[in-house]
Design an enzyme around this catalytic site. Structure first.
Site, mmCIF file in Angstrom:
data_model
loop_
_atom_site.group_PDB
_atom_site.id
_atom_site.type_symbol
_atom_site.label_atom_id
_atom_site.label_comp_id
_atom_site.label_asym_id
_atom_site.label_seq_id
_atom_site.Cartn_x
_atom_site.Cartn_y
_atom_site.Cartn_z
ATOM 1 N N ASP A 4 -11.561 2.653 3.658
ATOM 2 C CA ASP A 4 -11.836 1.213 3.555
ATOM 3 C C ASP A 4 -13.317 0.944 3.274
ATOM 4 O O ASP A 4 -13.682 -0.170 2.888
ATOM 5 C CB ASP A 4 -11.486 0.522 4.879
ATOM 6 N N LYS A 18 0.843 -1.202 0.000
ATOM 7 C CA LYS A 18 0.000 0.000 0.000
ATOM 8 C C LYS A 18 0.878 1.252 0.000
ATOM 9 O O LYS A 18 0.621 2.203 -0.746
ATOM 10 C CB LYS A 18 -0.951 -0.010 1.207
ATOM 11 N N GLN A 25 -5.276 -1.887 9.275
ATOM 12 C CA GLN A 25 -5.197 -3.196 8.624
ATOM 13 C C GLN A 25 -5.869 -4.265 9.485
ATOM 14 O O GLN A 25 -5.600 -4.380 10.675
ATOM 15 C CB GLN A 25 -3.718 -3.548 8.367
HETATM 16 N N1 GUN Z 1 -7.520 -7.071 5.411
HETATM 17 C C1 GUN Z 1 -7.808 -7.726 4.260
HETATM 18 N N2 GUN Z 1 -8.346 -6.885 3.347
HETATM 19 C C2 GUN Z 1 -8.385 -5.669 3.933
HETATM 20 C C3 GUN Z 1 -8.840 -4.398 3.491
HETATM 21 O O1 GUN Z 1 -9.321 -4.200 2.369
HETATM 22 N N3 GUN Z 1 -8.709 -3.387 4.394
HETATM 23 C C4 GUN Z 1 -8.199 -3.568 5.640
HETATM 24 N N4 GUN Z 1 -8.129 -2.522 6.458
HETATM 25 N N5 GUN Z 1 -7.783 -4.742 6.088
HETATM 26 C C5 GUN Z 1 -7.882 -5.786 5.232
#
Ligand code: GUN
Length: 300
Positions: free
Chosen positions: A120, A53, A97
């Site tokens: 998100d 990211k 996350q």
């Molecule tokens: N864990 C797996 N996919 C995601 C996501 O799209 N966002 C976040 N914050 N955690 C994740």
């Protein structure tokens, strides 16, 4: 006939390319879009995701910081951090996350993030707006699936879409996107999960089969209708001694056999996974643009 391979990389690059002009425009308005990523603990897959990211932010010109917190972080500490980030003008998007360590309450954290910074799309405000068909931050992975289908001109209107998996991150938002009365949705949707009986009765009726179950290679060729479109959201690590790192990545679909039966399929890796990050970049730019509009009292 061999299935068409739907490459996430091509679509993700197109999305990222499209963001560059929007980011320039934000900068002209005195704002560089910014994203803060918070990760708690040492989960190896999550570590890879957050590194990717940060790299994508750099590539496209978004300011980013990654805050790595120890696994012992308390709920109070994390809550206080979110409160600070909510008022930190450098960041237009906040991403925590998932999954968080067991002792932390994910729902409480998600609800604490300002809905304006919810890139998100997990906040109940975003979820509610999506369900009601209002503009909203869309969860990145399902939004990425929609983007891929649109890019490859795959018609969804009136089609029977079968989703496997009901997670808050993929299955549920995928359902909520697909039935909307909008140009690239308007599908009839079935959602299957661990409580579903006779799974293949449903999967065999899918024009578009979207699999987000987290079970390595659970979808076999015999479960797929001929010429269906198969979207594999699964990313599973399976042990593989022949690989230097000791594992390989496989999807939730038995790719080699299913590709002989369907008309189009996403590979793993190289499919939907790459889209998630591109859509996160898109949401972050959107959040920055919204911030600029708000700052200018509604004048664009
Ligand atoms: N864990 C797996 N996919 C995601 C996501 O799209 N966002 C976040 N914050 N955690 C994740």
């Amino acid at each position: 006939m061999e299935a068409k391979i739907l490459h996430g990389k091509v679509v993700a690059e197109a999305v990222m390319e499209g963001l560059k002009a929007r980011i320039e425009k934000c900068i002209d308005n005195g704002i560089r879009p910014g994203l803060v990523v918070v990760i708690v603990g040492e989960d190896p897959a999550s570590q890879v995701y957050v590194t990717n990211k940060a790299r994508a932010c750099e590539l496209v010109g978004i300011y980013s910081e990654t805050l790595r917190l120890p696994a012992e972080t308390t709920q109070k500490e994390l809550n206080e951090l979110i409160d600070q980030l909510n008022i930190d003008d450098r960041f237009h998007g906040i991403l925590v996350q998932m999954p968080l360590p067991k002792h932390l309450n994910e729902i409480e954290i998600i609800e604490r993030i300002s809905p304006q910074k919810d890139v998100d799309g997990f906040h109940p405000m975003s979820v509610g707006r999506l369900v009601q068909g209002q503009s909203a931050f869309l969860p990145c992975t399902p939004a990425g699936v929609m983007e891929m289908l649109a890019y490859y001109n795959i018609e969804t209107k009136g089609k029977h879409v079968v989703i496997i998996g009901r997670s808050n991150i993929v299955g549920k938002p995928m359902l909520n996107l697909m039935y909307q009365k909008s140009e690239h949705a308007n599908a009839t949707v079935t959602i299957c999960h661990t409580g579903t009986q006779n799974m293949e009765e449903h999967t065999l009726r899918a024009d578009i089969l979207i699999v987000a179950a987290g079970v390595p290679e659970m979808i076999k060729a015999g479960m797929v209708k001929e010429d269906a479109i198969v979207i594999d959201v699964g990313v599973n690590r399976v042990d593989d001694e022949t690989k230097k790192r000791g594992y390989r990545l496989v999807g939730d679909v038995a790719y080699d056999e299913v590709k002989e039966r369907c008309s189009a399929i996403t590979p793993v890796p190289g499919g939907v996974g790459l889209m998630t990050i591109a859509m996160l970049m898109k949401n972050t730019v959107q959040a920055a643009e919204d911030h600029i509009i708000l700052k200018n009292n509604g004048k664009e």
